[in-house]
Design a protein around this motif. Structure first.
Motif, PDB file in Angstrom:
ATOM      1  N   SER A   9      45.201  30.495  39.131  1.00  0.00           N
ATOM      2  CA  SER A   9      44.061  30.023  40.270  1.00  0.00           C
ATOM      3  C   SER A   9      44.295  28.817  40.761  1.00  0.00           C
ATOM      4  O   SER A   9      44.267  28.000  39.856  1.00  0.00           O
ATOM      5  CB  SER A   9      42.954  30.365  39.375  1.00  0.00           C
ATOM      6  OG  SER A   9      42.078  29.182  39.829  1.00  0.00           O
ATOM      7  N   THR A  11      42.184  27.158  42.260  1.00  0.00           N
ATOM      8  CA  THR A  11      41.097  26.278  42.346  1.00  0.00           C
ATOM      9  C   THR A  11      40.903  25.716  40.573  1.00  0.00           C
ATOM     10  O   THR A  11      40.480  24.719  40.294  1.00  0.00           O
ATOM     11  CB  THR A  11      39.517  27.067  42.395  1.00  0.00           C
ATOM     12  OG1 THR A  11      39.633  28.396  41.664  1.00  0.00           O
ATOM     13  CG2 THR A  11      39.474  27.168  43.908  1.00  0.00           C
ATOM     14  N   ARG A  14      43.212  22.967  40.411  1.00  0.00           N
ATOM     15  CA  ARG A  14      42.648  21.419  40.707  1.00  0.00           C
ATOM     16  C   ARG A  14      42.040  20.660  39.730  1.00  0.00           C
ATOM     17  O   ARG A  14      42.230  19.570  39.795  1.00  0.00           O
ATOM     18  CB  ARG A  14      41.763  21.762  42.146  1.00  0.00           C
ATOM     19  CG  ARG A  14      42.074  22.251  43.193  1.00  0.00           C
ATOM     20  CD  ARG A  14      41.040  22.556  44.089  1.00  0.00           C
ATOM     21  NE  ARG A  14      41.190  23.586  45.217  1.00  0.00           N
ATOM     22  CZ  ARG A  14      40.408  24.409  45.937  1.00  0.00           C
ATOM     23  NH1 ARG A  14      39.032  24.410  45.476  1.00  0.00           N
ATOM     24  NH2 ARG A  14      40.864  25.095  46.768  1.00  0.00           N
ATOM     25  N   HIS A  38      36.468  37.959  34.905  1.00  0.00           N
ATOM     26  CA  HIS A  38      35.527  37.222  35.898  1.00  0.00           C
ATOM     27  C   HIS A  38      34.268  37.782  36.197  1.00  0.00           C
ATOM     28  O   HIS A  38      33.365  37.323  36.724  1.00  0.00           O
ATOM     29  CB  HIS A  38      36.117  36.261  36.895  1.00  0.00           C
ATOM     30  CG  HIS A  38      36.675  37.138  37.956  1.00  0.00           C
ATOM     31  ND1 HIS A  38      37.694  37.984  37.977  1.00  0.00           N
ATOM     32  CD2 HIS A  38      36.205  37.215  39.294  1.00  0.00           C
ATOM     33  CE1 HIS A  38      37.905  38.554  38.989  1.00  0.00           C
ATOM     34  NE2 HIS A  38      37.205  38.100  39.847  1.00  0.00           N
ATOM     35  N   ASN A  51      33.786  33.474  39.211  1.00  0.00           N
ATOM     36  CA  ASN A  51      35.074  33.238  39.741  1.00  0.00           C
ATOM     37  C   ASN A  51      35.458  31.832  38.748  1.00  0.00           C
ATOM     38  O   ASN A  51      34.663  31.580  37.638  1.00  0.00           O
ATOM     39  CB  ASN A  51      35.224  32.654  40.937  1.00  0.00           C
ATOM     40  CG  ASN A  51      34.300  31.726  41.352  1.00  0.00           C
ATOM     41  OD1 ASN A  51      33.783  30.772  40.702  1.00  0.00           O
ATOM     42  ND2 ASN A  51      33.672  31.643  42.820  1.00  0.00           N
ATOM     43  N   VAL A  52      36.833  31.583  38.741  1.00  0.00           N
ATOM     44  CA  VAL A  52      37.225  30.389  37.885  1.00  0.00           C
ATOM     45  C   VAL A  52      37.322  29.344  38.995  1.00  0.00           C
ATOM     46  O   VAL A  52      37.809  29.651  40.055  1.00  0.00           O
ATOM     47  CB  VAL A  52      38.415  30.798  37.053  1.00  0.00           C
ATOM     48  CG1 VAL A  52      38.115  31.643  36.006  1.00  0.00           C
ATOM     49  CG2 VAL A  52      39.486  31.404  38.071  1.00  0.00           C
ATOM     50  N   GLN A  64      32.501  25.674  40.756  1.00  0.00           N
ATOM     51  CA  GLN A  64      32.887  25.168  42.039  1.00  0.00           C
ATOM     52  C   GLN A  64      33.724  23.775  41.676  1.00  0.00           C
ATOM     53  O   GLN A  64      33.124  22.544  41.006  1.00  0.00           O
ATOM     54  CB  GLN A  64      31.771  24.812  42.623  1.00  0.00           C
ATOM     55  CG  GLN A  64      30.866  25.966  43.121  1.00  0.00           C
ATOM     56  CD  GLN A  64      31.687  26.801  44.096  1.00  0.00           C
ATOM     57  OE1 GLN A  64      32.692  26.510  44.767  1.00  0.00           O
ATOM     58  NE2 GLN A  64      31.294  28.148  44.163  1.00  0.00           N
ATOM     59  N   SER A  65      35.115  24.113  42.026  1.00  0.00           N
ATOM     60  CA  SER A  65      35.972  22.921  41.426  1.00  0.00           C
ATOM     61  C   SER A  65      35.739  21.689  41.749  1.00  0.00           C
ATOM     62  O   SER A  65      36.043  20.809  41.298  1.00  0.00           O
ATOM     63  CB  SER A  65      37.340  23.460  41.982  1.00  0.00           C
ATOM     64  OG  SER A  65      37.510  23.747  43.434  1.00  0.00           O
ATOM     65  N   ASN A 108      41.481  34.269  49.374  1.00  0.00           N
ATOM     66  CA  ASN A 108      41.108  34.374  47.987  1.00  0.00           C
ATOM     67  C   ASN A 108      41.456  35.967  47.458  1.00  0.00           C
ATOM     68  O   ASN A 108      41.449  36.755  48.426  1.00  0.00           O
ATOM     69  CB  ASN A 108      39.778  34.128  47.789  1.00  0.00           C
ATOM     70  CG  ASN A 108      39.327  33.855  46.243  1.00  0.00           C
ATOM     71  OD1 ASN A 108      40.304  33.868  45.337  1.00  0.00           O
ATOM     72  ND2 ASN A 108      38.065  33.485  46.251  1.00  0.00           N
ATOM     73  N   ARG A 110      39.570  38.267  46.346  1.00  0.00           N
ATOM     74  CA  ARG A 110      38.591  39.223  46.248  1.00  0.00           C
ATOM     75  C   ARG A 110      38.721  39.501  48.071  1.00  0.00           C
ATOM     76  O   ARG A 110      38.688  40.618  48.470  1.00  0.00           O
ATOM     77  CB  ARG A 110      37.207  38.794  45.945  1.00  0.00           C
ATOM     78  CG  ARG A 110      36.566  37.798  46.868  1.00  0.00           C
ATOM     79  CD  ARG A 110      35.081  37.535  46.284  1.00  0.00           C
ATOM     80  NE  ARG A 110      35.226  36.907  45.376  1.00  0.00           N
ATOM     81  CZ  ARG A 110      34.969  35.430  45.196  1.00  0.00           C
ATOM     82  NH1 ARG A 110      34.860  34.880  46.448  1.00  0.00           N
ATOM     83  NH2 ARG A 110      35.195  34.755  44.188  1.00  0.00           N
TER      84      ARG A 110
HETATM   85  N1  LIG Z   1      34.739  27.790  45.687  1.00  0.00           N
HETATM   86  C1  LIG Z   1      35.077  27.871  44.414  1.00  0.00           C
HETATM   87  C2  LIG Z   1      36.116  29.220  44.578  1.00  0.00           C
HETATM   88  C3  LIG Z   1      36.670  29.469  43.324  1.00  0.00           C
HETATM   89  C4  LIG Z   1      37.415  30.857  43.316  1.00  0.00           C
HETATM   90  O1  LIG Z   1      37.355  31.788  44.139  1.00  0.00           O
HETATM   91  N2  LIG Z   1      38.425  31.012  42.591  1.00  0.00           N
HETATM   92  C5  LIG Z   1      39.260  32.104  42.362  1.00  0.00           C
HETATM   93  C6  LIG Z   1      40.528  31.856  41.783  1.00  0.00           C
HETATM   94  S1  LIG Z   1      41.346  30.513  42.680  1.00  0.00           S
HETATM   95  C7  LIG Z   1      38.667  33.396  41.876  1.00  0.00           C
HETATM   96  O2  LIG Z   1      38.042  33.236  40.635  1.00  0.00           O
HETATM   97  N3  LIG Z   1      38.895  34.514  42.418  1.00  0.00           N
HETATM   98  C8  LIG Z   1      38.430  35.772  41.901  1.00  0.00           C
HETATM   99  C9  LIG Z   1      38.281  36.799  42.970  1.00  0.00           C
HETATM  100  O3  LIG Z   1      38.566  36.562  44.134  1.00  0.00           O
HETATM  101  O4  LIG Z   1      37.706  37.687  42.594  1.00  0.00           O
HETATM  102  C10 LIG Z   1      35.876  26.805  43.815  1.00  0.00           C
HETATM  103  O5  LIG Z   1      36.323  25.869  44.329  1.00  0.00           O
HETATM  104  O6  LIG Z   1      35.819  26.845  42.543  1.00  0.00           O
END
Ligand SMILES: N[C@@H](CCC(=O)N[C@@H](CS)C(=O)NCC(=O)O)C(=O)O
Length: 212
Positions: A9, A11, A14, A38, A51-52, A64-65, A108, A110
């Motif tokens: 991931s 994010t 980061r 998640h 999400n992560v 939120q990263s 992303n 999803r």
């Molecule tokens: N805006 C959020 C985005 C977090 C995010 O979308 N993480 C992705 C992994 S990079 C995730 O968990 N995706 C799961 C999905 O899309 O179902 C952040 O910056 O933390």
């Protein structure tokens, strides 16, 4: 401190870079987003963003990263990743948001899954979608760096939140076989960061949940 993260991931990556730059120890809790960990009730109760990454620190549960990096920067200000004021703060935020809000969300997991499963696009069309948004996004990143960047990192000779965002986004684009040869400044900063210990520690293949 505990970081809920997935090795691949960007994010989470980061935040791992920020933690490594600050030399902060943390427990790593892998959340496999490929198998929808998640989305379990248990996890969503901890992180309504579903999400992560998620950072848990004392009584703070934070998703939120960029908010997590800001939280870490306020609590552990050395080294500063978000300048406190002046034009350098604005530049770091501009580039970080450009990557985090203009590039990352449209590609992303999803979104890609929705394209394939709900809209029935082929793998080839999905890859074209991905490459299109990387091209639009990294062209803007390149233009911002060429106008305002200086030094070895995005903005100067010390790392900032912008570098925490840039490196994972390039790694994602490389994983999807995007042509990055046009982005000279992006790749110069990326190559430099990849030689630094903190960036190496945070890399996907160094995480406990890494799968080849
Ligand atoms: N805006 C959020 C985005 C977090 C995010 O979308 N993480 C992705 C992994 S990079 C995730 O968990 N995706 C799961 C999905 O899309 O179902 C952040 O910056 O933390």
């Amino acid at each position: 401190m505990k970081l809920y993260s997935f090795f691949n991931s960007s994010t989470s990556y980061r935040v791992r870079i920020a933690l490594a730059l600050k030399g902060l120890p943390f427990d790593y809790e892998g959340v496999n987003i490929r198998t929808l960990e998640h989305r379990t009730d248990d996890y969503v109760a901890k992180n309504p963003n579903a999400n992560v990454p998620l950072l848990v620190d004392e009584d703070m549960n934070l998703g939120q990263s960029l908010a997590i990096i800001d939280y870490l920067d306020r609590k552990h200000p050395i080294p500063r990743l978000i300048p406190q004021d002046g034009p350098s703060r604005s530049r770091v935020l501009e580039l970080s948001y450009q990557i985090a809000t203009d590039i990352h969300p449209v590609n992303n997991l999803r979104i890609l899954k929705y394209l394939v499963k709900e809209l029935g696009v082929s793998d080839e069309q999905k890859n074209a979608w991905y490459a299109h948004w990387v091209k639009e996004g990294l062209s803007a990143t390149e233009a911002l760096l060429s106008a305002h960047g200086f030094g070895s990192y995005c903005f100067g000779d010390t790392p900032s939140m912008a570098d925490c965002c840039l490196v994972p986004q390039v790694v994602n684009a490389q994983r999807m076989n995007c042509d990055l040869s046009a982005y000279k400044n992006v790749m110069r900063v990326y190559e430099f960061c990849q030689q630094q210990d903190a960036f190496q520690q945070a890399a996907p293949n160094r995480q406990p949940d890494f799968q080849a």
